[in-house]
Design a protein around this motif. Sequence first.
Motif, PDB file in Angstrom:
ATOM      1  N   ASN A  24       0.499  -1.399  -0.188  1.00 48.15           N
ATOM      2  CA  ASN A  24       0.308  -0.270  -0.206  1.00 48.15           C
ATOM      3  C   ASN A  24       1.384   1.505  -0.158  1.00 48.15           C
ATOM      4  O   ASN A  24       1.512   1.622   0.550  1.00 48.15           O
ATOM      5  N   ARG A  25       0.897   2.054  -0.949  1.00 46.51           N
ATOM      6  CA  ARG A  25       1.474   2.693  -1.071  1.00 46.51           C
ATOM      7  C   ARG A  25       0.888   3.999  -0.033  1.00 46.51           C
ATOM      8  O   ARG A  25       2.408   5.246   0.529  1.00 46.51           O
ATOM      9  N   LEU A  26       0.111   4.486   0.402  1.00 52.90           N
ATOM     10  CA  LEU A  26      -0.103   4.877   0.506  1.00 52.90           C
ATOM     11  C   LEU A  26      -0.039   4.649   2.290  1.00 52.90           C
ATOM     12  O   LEU A  26       0.300   5.637   3.506  1.00 52.90           O
ATOM     13  N   SER A  27       0.074   3.821   2.474  1.00 56.57           N
ATOM     14  CA  SER A  27       0.459   3.526   3.983  1.00 56.57           C
ATOM     15  C   SER A  27       1.605   3.912   4.190  1.00 56.57           C
ATOM     16  O   SER A  27       2.192   3.964   5.380  1.00 56.57           O
ATOM     17  N   LEU A  28       2.864   3.583   2.805  1.00 53.54           N
ATOM     18  CA  LEU A  28       3.876   3.707   3.358  1.00 53.54           C
ATOM     19  C   LEU A  28       4.472   4.961   3.483  1.00 53.54           C
ATOM     20  O   LEU A  28       4.727   5.828   4.588  1.00 53.54           O
ATOM     21  N   LEU A  29       3.845   6.353   2.311  1.00 54.02           N
ATOM     22  CA  LEU A  29       4.048   7.606   2.883  1.00 54.02           C
ATOM     23  C   LEU A  29       4.109   8.438   3.923  1.00 54.02           C
ATOM     24  O   LEU A  29       3.935   8.603   4.778  1.00 54.02           O
ATOM     25  N   GLY A  30       2.260   7.672   5.002  1.00 57.93           N
ATOM     26  CA  GLY A  30       2.110   7.692   6.542  1.00 57.93           C
ATOM     27  C   GLY A  30       3.089   6.918   6.981  1.00 57.93           C
ATOM     28  O   GLY A  30       3.627   8.392   8.042  1.00 57.93           O
ATOM     29  N   ALA A  31       3.918   5.948   6.275  1.00 55.43           N
ATOM     30  CA  ALA A  31       5.341   5.473   7.926  1.00 55.43           C
ATOM     31  C   ALA A  31       6.164   6.521   7.444  1.00 55.43           C
ATOM     32  O   ALA A  31       7.071   7.079   8.538  1.00 55.43           O
ATOM     33  N   PHE A 273      -1.943  14.362   9.144  1.00 54.65           N
ATOM     34  CA  PHE A 273      -2.023  13.664   7.652  1.00 54.65           C
ATOM     35  C   PHE A 273      -1.204  11.889   7.838  1.00 54.65           C
ATOM     36  O   PHE A 273      -1.947  10.930   7.081  1.00 54.65           O
ATOM     37  N   GLY A 274       0.090  12.273   8.362  1.00 52.85           N
ATOM     38  CA  GLY A 274       0.864  10.905   8.301  1.00 52.85           C
ATOM     39  C   GLY A 274      -0.078  10.259   9.038  1.00 52.85           C
ATOM     40  O   GLY A 274       0.424   8.877   9.437  1.00 52.85           O
ATOM     41  N   PHE A 275       0.185  10.058  10.821  1.00 53.21           N
ATOM     42  CA  PHE A 275      -0.836   8.961  11.192  1.00 53.21           C
ATOM     43  C   PHE A 275      -1.556   8.621  10.781  1.00 53.21           C
ATOM     44  O   PHE A 275      -2.455   7.966  11.197  1.00 53.21           O
ATOM     45  N   ASN A 276      -2.219   9.309   9.991  1.00 60.13           N
ATOM     46  CA  ASN A 276      -3.834   9.209   9.164  1.00 60.13           C
ATOM     47  C   ASN A 276      -3.392   7.951   7.876  1.00 60.13           C
ATOM     48  O   ASN A 276      -4.604   7.266   8.480  1.00 60.13           O
ATOM     49  N   LEU A 277      -3.084   8.278   7.694  1.00 60.33           N
ATOM     50  CA  LEU A 277      -2.642   7.565   6.443  1.00 60.33           C
ATOM     51  C   LEU A 277      -2.030   6.334   6.993  1.00 60.33           C
ATOM     52  O   LEU A 277      -2.272   5.252   6.326  1.00 60.33           O
ATOM     53  N   LEU A 278      -0.978   6.349   7.886  1.00 61.68           N
ATOM     54  CA  LEU A 278      -0.833   4.902   8.781  1.00 61.68           C
ATOM     55  C   LEU A 278      -1.715   4.273   9.543  1.00 61.68           C
ATOM     56  O   LEU A 278      -1.691   3.092  10.000  1.00 61.68           O
ATOM     57  N   GLY A 279      -2.879   4.646  10.591  1.00 57.89           N
ATOM     58  CA  GLY A 279      -3.399   4.154  11.014  1.00 57.89           C
ATOM     59  C   GLY A 279      -4.597   3.670   9.912  1.00 57.89           C
ATOM     60  O   GLY A 279      -4.713   2.061  10.273  1.00 57.89           O
ATOM     61  N   ASP A 280      -4.778   3.805   8.840  1.00 56.22           N
ATOM     62  CA  ASP A 280      -5.847   3.508   7.259  1.00 56.22           C
ATOM     63  C   ASP A 280      -5.123   2.248   6.951  1.00 56.22           C
ATOM     64  O   ASP A 280      -5.449   1.252   7.072  1.00 56.22           O
ATOM     65  N   GLY A 281      -3.570   2.115   6.906  1.00 59.51           N
ATOM     66  CA  GLY A 281      -2.638   1.184   6.685  1.00 59.51           C
ATOM     67  C   GLY A 281      -2.612   0.511   7.521  1.00 59.51           C
ATOM     68  O   GLY A 281      -2.945  -0.925   6.787  1.00 59.51           O
TER      69      GLY A 281
END
Length: 292
Positions: A24-31, A273-281
Amino acid sequence: MTAGTRPPRPAARRPRALRRFGRNRLSLLGAGLVALVLALALFGPLLAPYPAHVAGGIDTAARFQPPSAAHPFGTNELGQDVLSLTLAGARASVLAGFSVVLIGGTTGILIGGIAGFLGGWIDEILMRLTDLMLIVPNLILAMTVAAVLGPGFQNMVLALALGWWPGYARLLRGEVLAARERPHVTAARAMGASQARVLVRHILPDCVSPVIVKMSLDMGFAILMVAGLGFIGIGVRPPVPEWGTMLATARAYMPDMWWVAMAPGLAIFVAVFGFNLLGDGLRDSLDPRGGR
């Protein structure tokens, strides 16, 4: 599955979850964004190009300078470098958010776990207390408590954590109620395992994933709430830099000196934004039904 068969433990599901997360690219971006925010929280004061400004030093001759090579985000009304204050402010904002989630989450986990596992009148009392806390909006409760206790880091964290735990209590109670009826838990009871062993060894490990997901999502909201309290003047006390306090000061000079608000506003956006993407991932990766 037989009555005594235990479903795969969380550790056994971890490699599959990591593979799903990595795809998941968005998850990696969030991380990546979260790693950047955490690095700034740890080393931000050391990276500040003007450490004297972080310590409270002023330079009135350089006040309200626009962005330049010397000051990439300009200077504020005291001539302080906005970039330096933003880098140093990451520590207070992230530490406060982490403290709120840790204290509120731990309290809610204990209350929810006890209520779901013991049931009966204990469950009824604890859940009615939880419902009572959920009636009052979290921000209003935090503002009230912080206003009574006065501004300061500890008071702000306590004020937010006081209204943060009910969500975790509700979550853990539901997870424990579902987990305690599973076949491997029934088998453990039949084999004579104590109540404490059943809870710690057989029920709580199955509840870890949703707690991790909620904590990662809540970190962004907690940082935003910390900034909100700082914005209205009941957060961290100056001269300690904090993103919300910096925005509160900057609003008096908008829109002419727009750069004073740009750096702290951008920092809050990146963190949330980063923590939201990480949480969704994490939610998609740790969902046991995600690979089906």
